[in-house]
Write a protein that holds these residues in place. Structure first.
Motif, PDB file in Angstrom:
ATOM      1  N   LEU A  57     -37.927  39.183  33.513  1.00 42.87           N
ATOM      2  CA  LEU A  57     -38.669  40.099  32.644  1.00 42.87           C
ATOM      3  C   LEU A  57     -38.151  40.039  31.213  1.00 42.87           C
ATOM      4  N   MET A  58     -36.828  40.042  31.049  1.00 43.11           N
ATOM      5  CA  MET A  58     -36.242  39.975  29.710  1.00 43.11           C
ATOM      6  C   MET A  58     -36.549  38.645  29.027  1.00 43.11           C
ATOM      7  N   ALA A  59     -36.569  37.578  29.821  1.00 41.40           N
ATOM      8  CA  ALA A  59     -36.868  36.261  29.253  1.00 41.40           C
ATOM      9  C   ALA A  59     -38.312  36.194  28.773  1.00 41.40           C
ATOM     10  N   ARG A  91     -47.693  42.733  40.179  1.00 43.70           N
ATOM     11  CA  ARG A  91     -48.186  43.837  41.025  1.00 43.70           C
ATOM     12  C   ARG A  91     -47.734  45.184  40.489  1.00 43.70           C
ATOM     13  N   ASP A  92     -46.516  45.219  39.938  1.00 39.04           N
ATOM     14  CA  ASP A  92     -45.973  46.476  39.407  1.00 39.04           C
ATOM     15  C   ASP A  92     -46.409  46.728  37.966  1.00 39.04           C
ATOM     16  N   GLU A  93     -47.290  45.882  37.453  1.00 40.80           N
ATOM     17  CA  GLU A  93     -47.866  46.034  36.107  1.00 40.80           C
ATOM     18  C   GLU A  93     -46.810  45.983  35.005  1.00 40.80           C
ATOM     19  N   LEU A  94     -45.803  45.155  35.241  1.00 38.98           N
ATOM     20  CA  LEU A  94     -44.776  44.921  34.228  1.00 38.98           C
ATOM     21  C   LEU A  94     -45.073  43.639  33.456  1.00 38.98           C
ATOM     22  N   VAL A  95     -45.794  42.727  34.097  1.00 36.83           N
ATOM     23  CA  VAL A  95     -46.132  41.428  33.517  1.00 36.83           C
ATOM     24  C   VAL A  95     -47.611  41.146  33.790  1.00 36.83           C
ATOM     25  N   VAL A  96     -48.250  40.449  32.865  1.00 40.70           N
ATOM     26  CA  VAL A  96     -49.633  40.023  33.072  1.00 40.70           C
ATOM     27  C   VAL A  96     -49.714  38.509  32.952  1.00 40.70           C
ATOM     28  N   ARG A  97     -50.626  37.921  33.736  1.00 39.88           N
ATOM     29  CA  ARG A  97     -50.932  36.504  33.638  1.00 39.88           C
ATOM     30  C   ARG A  97     -52.227  36.351  32.848  1.00 39.88           C
ATOM     31  N   ALA A  98     -52.293  35.326  32.024  1.00 35.81           N
ATOM     32  CA  ALA A  98     -53.507  35.074  31.259  1.00 35.81           C
ATOM     33  C   ALA A  98     -53.717  33.569  31.123  1.00 35.81           C
ATOM     34  N   THR A  99     -54.960  33.177  30.893  1.00 36.91           N
ATOM     35  CA  THR A  99     -55.294  31.769  30.687  1.00 36.91           C
ATOM     36  C   THR A  99     -55.784  31.597  29.258  1.00 36.91           C
ATOM     37  N   PRO A 100     -55.085  30.833  28.414  1.00 38.94           N
ATOM     38  CA  PRO A 100     -55.515  30.632  27.027  1.00 38.94           C
ATOM     39  C   PRO A 100     -56.881  29.955  26.957  1.00 38.94           C
ATOM     40  N   SER A 101     -57.694  30.374  25.998  1.00 37.69           N
ATOM     41  CA  SER A 101     -59.015  29.770  25.843  1.00 37.69           C
ATOM     42  C   SER A 101     -58.914  28.301  25.444  1.00 37.69           C
ATOM     43  N   THR A 102     -57.777  27.925  24.874  1.00 37.10           N
ATOM     44  CA  THR A 102     -57.596  26.536  24.427  1.00 37.10           C
ATOM     45  C   THR A 102     -57.212  25.598  25.554  1.00 37.10           C
ATOM     46  N   ASP A 103     -56.742  26.165  26.685  1.00 34.34           N
ATOM     47  CA  ASP A 103     -56.333  25.323  27.814  1.00 34.34           C
ATOM     48  C   ASP A 103     -56.444  26.129  29.098  1.00 34.34           C
ATOM     49  N   ARG A 104     -57.565  25.972  29.779  1.00 32.22           N
ATOM     50  CA  ARG A 104     -57.838  26.753  30.989  1.00 32.22           C
ATOM     51  C   ARG A 104     -56.947  26.349  32.157  1.00 32.22           C
ATOM     52  N   LYS A 106     -53.732  26.153  31.939  1.00 38.71           N
ATOM     53  CA  LYS A 106     -52.414  26.754  31.730  1.00 38.71           C
ATOM     54  C   LYS A 106     -52.450  28.256  32.014  1.00 38.71           C
ATOM     55  N   VAL A 107     -51.393  28.758  32.611  1.00 37.21           N
ATOM     56  CA  VAL A 107     -51.233  30.195  32.831  1.00 37.21           C
ATOM     57  C   VAL A 107     -50.013  30.653  32.052  1.00 37.21           C
ATOM     58  N   VAL A 108     -50.191  31.672  31.211  1.00 35.45           N
ATOM     59  CA  VAL A 108     -49.075  32.187  30.422  1.00 35.45           C
ATOM     60  C   VAL A 108     -48.766  33.618  30.841  1.00 35.45           C
ATOM     61  N   LEU A 109     -47.520  33.968  30.676  1.00 28.41           N
ATOM     62  CA  LEU A 109     -47.032  35.285  31.065  1.00 28.41           C
ATOM     63  C   LEU A 109     -46.661  36.101  29.838  1.00 28.41           C
ATOM     64  N   SER A 110     -46.884  37.388  29.903  1.00 31.73           N
ATOM     65  CA  SER A 110     -46.430  38.302  28.850  1.00 31.73           C
ATOM     66  C   SER A 110     -46.142  39.646  29.494  1.00 31.73           C
ATOM     67  N   VAL A 111     -45.362  40.459  28.810  1.00 33.22           N
ATOM     68  CA  VAL A 111     -44.997  41.753  29.387  1.00 33.22           C
ATOM     69  C   VAL A 111     -45.965  42.825  28.932  1.00 33.22           C
ATOM     70  N   THR A 112     -46.119  43.827  29.755  1.00 33.59           N
ATOM     71  CA  THR A 112     -46.941  44.991  29.416  1.00 33.59           C
ATOM     72  C   THR A 112     -46.068  46.013  28.680  1.00 33.59           C
ATOM     73  N   GLN A 114     -45.238  48.877  29.799  1.00 34.59           N
ATOM     74  CA  GLN A 114     -44.283  49.358  30.807  1.00 34.59           C
ATOM     75  C   GLN A 114     -43.158  48.347  31.000  1.00 34.59           C
ATOM     76  N   GLY A 115     -43.502  47.062  30.989  1.00 34.39           N
ATOM     77  CA  GLY A 115     -42.486  46.018  31.115  1.00 34.39           C
ATOM     78  C   GLY A 115     -41.540  45.999  29.934  1.00 34.39           C
ATOM     79  N   ARG A 116     -42.073  46.229  28.745  1.00 39.56           N
ATOM     80  CA  ARG A 116     -41.212  46.269  27.549  1.00 39.56           C
ATOM     81  C   ARG A 116     -40.201  47.397  27.639  1.00 39.56           C
ATOM     82  N   ARG A 117     -40.647  48.533  28.118  1.00 40.75           N
ATOM     83  CA  ARG A 117     -39.729  49.672  28.231  1.00 40.75           C
ATOM     84  C   ARG A 117     -38.626  49.387  29.248  1.00 40.75           C
TER      85      ARG A 117
END
Length: 206
Positions: A57-59, A91-104, A106-112, A114-117
């Motif tokens: 999560l921190m990474a 599942r715990d809504e700390l991280v979300v997966r997304a697919t960049p419009s530039t490359d379908r 690829k899956v990228v991760l980012s924190v929500t 709640q995850g930041r806190r």
């Protein structure tokens, strides 16, 4: 206690250490990693997540967005274990997966939010523990030790991309999966890079 025999380990010529300094350095590095992990696991237990999950999560927060491959390289965690960890964080809504419009593909991760806190709470506890463990030590000696570790890392890790990730380069204004220029330490290495995911290393300390 009886001193164990170690006929295959060269002694320290000066007698300061149990055996020659280079070998003793790596012995202590392993011991420090294991004992620090155990200490941090107990310290972070009240947050409700294990150390490996909180490191992931921190990474992700540090890199702002990252791919699973980048996260695996940085945390030095095998893909199967990391997938299970990320699934739990999603599942715990700390991280979300997304697919960049530039490359379908690829899956990228980012924190929500709640995850930041949560990662902030973990990071504060880790930083406080680090300060306590190094309290009273000469600041320049600590910096010298860090510089030495970086030099050894540059010799140990043959992939410039992976080395950059391990050494925690600037994360601002970076696109997920984008290559960075090699650091001076990495550029000085003449060995060819290995494919990503073949480093075979184990977990590293914070």
């Amino acid at each position: 206690m009886r001193k164990p025999a170690s006929p295959s380990t060269p002694p320290d010529p000066s007698g300061e250490f149990p055996f020659e300094p280079a070998t003793y350095f790596f012995h202590l590095a392993v011991a420090l990693t294991r004992h620090r992990d155990e200490r941090l696991s107990k310290l972070l237990e009240p947050l409700g997540y294990d150390l490996v999950s909180l490191r992931a999560l921190m990474a992700i927060h540090f890199f702002q967005t990252c791919t699973m491959g980048e996260l695996a390289d940085y945390t030095v965690t095998d893909r199967t274990t990391l997938t299970r960890i990320v699934d739990h964080l999603v599942r715990d809504e700390l991280v979300v997966r997304a697919t960049p419009s530039t490359d379908r593909r690829k899956v990228v991760l980012s924190v929500t939010a709640q995850g930041r806190r949560l990662q902030h709470r973990a990071r504060v506890l880790v930083a406080k523990d680090s300060a306590e463990l190094t309290a009273g030590l000469d600041a320049e000696h600590v910096r010298a030790a860090v510089r030495f570790q970086r030099e050894v890392a540059a010799r140990l890790i043959p992939s410039p991309d992976l080395l950059e990730r391990i050494l925690m380069p600037e994360a601002t204004n970076r696109q997920p999966g984008a290559r960075r220029p090699a650091s001076p330490a990495a550029a000085s290495q003449s060995r060819p890079s290995r494919p990503r995911g073949t480093n075979g290393m184990h977990n590293i300390p914070e």
